[in-house]
Write an enzyme that holds these catalytic residues in place. Structure first.
Site, PDB file in Angstrom:
ATOM      1  N   ASN A   9       0.752  -1.585  -0.242  1.00 54.76           N
ATOM      2  CA  ASN A   9      -0.104   0.307  -0.068  1.00 54.76           C
ATOM      3  C   ASN A   9       0.873   1.179   0.138  1.00 54.76           C
ATOM      4  O   ASN A   9       1.511   1.955   1.166  1.00 54.76           O
ATOM      5  CB  ASN A   9      -0.763  -0.044   1.319  1.00 54.76           C
ATOM      6  CG  ASN A   9      -1.706   1.772   1.509  1.00 54.76           C
ATOM      7  OD1 ASN A   9      -1.847   2.197   0.541  1.00 54.76           O
ATOM      8  ND2 ASN A   9      -2.467   1.187   2.571  1.00 54.76           N
ATOM      9  N   LYS A  11      -0.001   4.098   0.059  1.00 44.34           N
ATOM     10  CA  LYS A  11      -0.338   5.534   0.404  1.00 44.34           C
ATOM     11  C   LYS A  11      -0.078   6.550  -1.233  1.00 44.34           C
ATOM     12  O   LYS A  11      -0.505   5.854  -2.087  1.00 44.34           O
ATOM     13  CB  LYS A  11      -0.551   5.809   1.766  1.00 44.34           C
ATOM     14  CG  LYS A  11       0.261   4.592   2.646  1.00 44.34           C
ATOM     15  CD  LYS A  11      -0.232   5.076   4.123  1.00 44.34           C
ATOM     16  CE  LYS A  11       0.083   3.341   4.972  1.00 44.34           C
ATOM     17  NZ  LYS A  11       0.240   3.443   6.252  1.00 44.34           N
ATOM     18  N   HIS A  96      -9.309   1.302   5.578  1.00 50.27           N
ATOM     19  CA  HIS A  96      -8.107   2.307   6.258  1.00 50.27           C
ATOM     20  C   HIS A  96      -8.600   2.527   7.012  1.00 50.27           C
ATOM     21  O   HIS A  96      -9.533   4.035   6.797  1.00 50.27           O
ATOM     22  CB  HIS A  96      -7.413   2.188   5.067  1.00 50.27           C
ATOM     23  CG  HIS A  96      -5.832   2.052   5.576  1.00 50.27           C
ATOM     24  ND1 HIS A  96      -5.247   3.327   6.540  1.00 50.27           N
ATOM     25  CD2 HIS A  96      -4.801   1.599   5.042  1.00 50.27           C
ATOM     26  CE1 HIS A  96      -4.123   2.865   6.944  1.00 50.27           C
ATOM     27  NE2 HIS A  96      -3.822   2.079   6.107  1.00 50.27           N
ATOM     28  N   GLU A  98      -6.674   5.510   7.878  1.00 51.16           N
ATOM     29  CA  GLU A  98      -6.569   6.588   7.445  1.00 51.16           C
ATOM     30  C   GLU A  98      -8.183   6.798   6.584  1.00 51.16           C
ATOM     31  O   GLU A  98      -8.016   8.327   7.192  1.00 51.16           O
ATOM     32  CB  GLU A  98      -5.248   6.705   6.865  1.00 51.16           C
ATOM     33  CG  GLU A  98      -3.383   6.611   7.307  1.00 51.16           C
ATOM     34  CD  GLU A  98      -3.073   5.929   6.631  1.00 51.16           C
ATOM     35  OE1 GLU A  98      -3.053   5.539   5.623  1.00 51.16           O
ATOM     36  OE2 GLU A  98      -2.452   5.154   7.635  1.00 51.16           O
ATOM     37  N   GLU A 168      -5.068  -4.312  11.156  1.00 50.80           N
ATOM     38  CA  GLU A 168      -4.088  -3.325  11.183  1.00 50.80           C
ATOM     39  C   GLU A 168      -4.385  -2.156  12.384  1.00 50.80           C
ATOM     40  O   GLU A 168      -5.274  -1.847  12.662  1.00 50.80           O
ATOM     41  CB  GLU A 168      -4.332  -1.926  10.007  1.00 50.80           C
ATOM     42  CG  GLU A 168      -4.294  -3.386   8.711  1.00 50.80           C
ATOM     43  CD  GLU A 168      -2.762  -1.991   7.553  1.00 50.80           C
ATOM     44  OE1 GLU A 168      -2.419  -2.088   7.466  1.00 50.80           O
ATOM     45  OE2 GLU A 168      -3.954  -0.510   7.611  1.00 50.80           O
ATOM     46  N   GLY A 174       2.741   2.940  10.866  1.00 48.08           N
ATOM     47  CA  GLY A 174       3.014   4.248  10.749  1.00 48.08           C
ATOM     48  C   GLY A 174       4.275   4.694  12.116  1.00 48.08           C
ATOM     49  O   GLY A 174       4.733   5.439  12.149  1.00 48.08           O
ATOM     50  N   SER A 214       3.618  -1.707  10.626  1.00 45.48           N
ATOM     51  CA  SER A 214       5.198  -1.354  10.649  1.00 45.48           C
ATOM     52  C   SER A 214       5.695  -2.648  10.639  1.00 45.48           C
ATOM     53  O   SER A 214       7.013  -3.197  10.561  1.00 45.48           O
ATOM     54  CB  SER A 214       5.300  -0.835  12.392  1.00 45.48           C
ATOM     55  OG  SER A 214       4.681   0.253  12.561  1.00 45.48           O
ATOM     56  N   GLY A 236       5.064   1.689   4.927  1.00 48.42           N
ATOM     57  CA  GLY A 236       6.073   2.553   4.543  1.00 48.42           C
ATOM     58  C   GLY A 236       7.366   1.566   3.701  1.00 48.42           C
ATOM     59  O   GLY A 236       7.838   2.421   3.074  1.00 48.42           O
TER      60      GLY A 236
HETATM   61  P1  13P Z   1       3.133   0.962   7.617  1.00 53.59           P
HETATM   62  O1  13P Z   1       3.684  -0.317   7.262  1.00 53.59           O
HETATM   63  O2  13P Z   1       3.944   1.964   7.352  1.00 53.59           O
HETATM   64  O3  13P Z   1       3.199   0.997   9.108  1.00 53.59           O
HETATM   65  O4  13P Z   1       1.543   1.029   6.757  1.00 53.59           O
HETATM   66  C1  13P Z   1       0.893   0.180   7.439  1.00 53.59           C
HETATM   67  C2  13P Z   1      -0.143   0.118   6.723  1.00 53.59           C
HETATM   68  O5  13P Z   1      -1.236   1.079   7.087  1.00 53.59           O
HETATM   69  C3  13P Z   1      -0.587  -0.300   5.232  1.00 53.59           C
HETATM   70  O6  13P Z   1      -1.943  -0.618   4.700  1.00 53.59           O
END
Ligand code: 13P
Length: 257
Positions: A9, A11, A96, A98, A168, A174, A214, A236
């Site tokens: 992902n 983002k 998600h 976010e 998640e 993150g 993460s 990330g």
């Molecule tokens: P990170 O791997 O940056 O923690 O993000 C996880 C995520 O939200 C994947 O959708």
């Protein structure tokens, strides 16, 4: 046997030019192994280019980060399932954290999108997960149960089976602080029991559950070794093609045992 599914992902990252360079490196690193499924999830603007570059690959699939619950019409700024299908998108991330936290998406809206995705033959990567306050308050199972039951409401057994559910935990996204393999396994086992409760044991046995939060080359193998963790949704670390390729390799090794 559930086929492992590793998803990147990106983002709100990666231009068309960066996507081209990334996929060249990534394809050179991983080859085309069909024993795991790999999903690249670029921003909307890079989907067409990614689609062109991965069209010859069997195991590499394309995903989108969101979609509208509506088929078409006066919804400025939105993208429909049909538009995604035209670009050979197979998966769509829905719910998600976010989107839930920053864009006010409710369980009800997410459920509409999950149902619309299935109607258009797109497979949702449906995300659930608790905040730190909810974990500290002993609410993990209550939150997951609410999100799952609302998000999957109205789906038939086959649709639930074809939904990828991503656990998640919000506190792990993150932050560099991943859930421990045991914490993630406990949540995944609970999610599988909830899926069994709303469908049946056969569906729960087949549904694929990803962990996200993460995930890095250094922790992927231990997480993916857990019996109820069928893959990873990587943010990330998926922005570096070599790191993501390492995570894919960890998935192959962990799941071929
Ligand atoms: P990170 O791997 O940056 O923690 O993000 C996880 C995520 O939200 C994947 O959708």
């Amino acid at each position: 046997m559930r086929k492992a599914i590793l998803a990147a992902n990106w983002k709100m990252n990666m231009t068309v030019e960066e996507t081209t360079a990334y996929l060249k490196t990534f394809l050179a690193e991983t080859g085309d192994a069909t024993d795991v499924e790999v999903v690249i999830i670029p921003p909307f603007t890079a989907l067409a280019q990614a689609s062109k570059l991965i069209s010859a690959s069997y195991s590499l699939k394309l995903g989108a980060q969101n979609m509208s619950a509506h088929k078409s019409g006066a919804f400025t700024g939105e993208v429909s399932a049909t538009m995604l299908r035209e670009l050979f998108v197979r998966y769509v991330v829905l719910g998600h954290s976010e989107r839930r936290q920053l864009f006010g998406e409710t369980d009800a809206v997410i459920n509409e999108k999950v149902r619309a995705a299935h109607e258009a033959a797109l497979k949702p990567i449906f995300c659930v997960g608790e905040t730190l306050a909810e974990r500290d308050g002993g609410q993990v199972e209550a939150v997951l149960s609410r999100q799952l039951r609302a998000g999957l409401a109205g789906l038939g057994h086959k649709e639930v089976q074809e939904t990828v559910i991503a656990y998640e935990p919000v506190w792990a996204i993150g932050t560099g602080r991943n859930a421990t393999p045991q914490q993630a396994q406990d949540a995944h086992a609970f999610i599988r029991r909830e899926v069994a409760a709303v469908t049946d044991a056969a569906v729960a046995d087949k549904v694929r559950l990803q962990y996200g939060g993460s995930v890095k080359p250094g922790n992927a193998a231990a997480l993916l070794a857990e019996p109820d963790i069928d893959g990873a949704l990587v943010g990330g670390a998926s922005l570096d093609p070599r790191d993501f390729a390492e995570i894919v390799k960890a998935g192959k090794t962990a799941k071929s045992r």
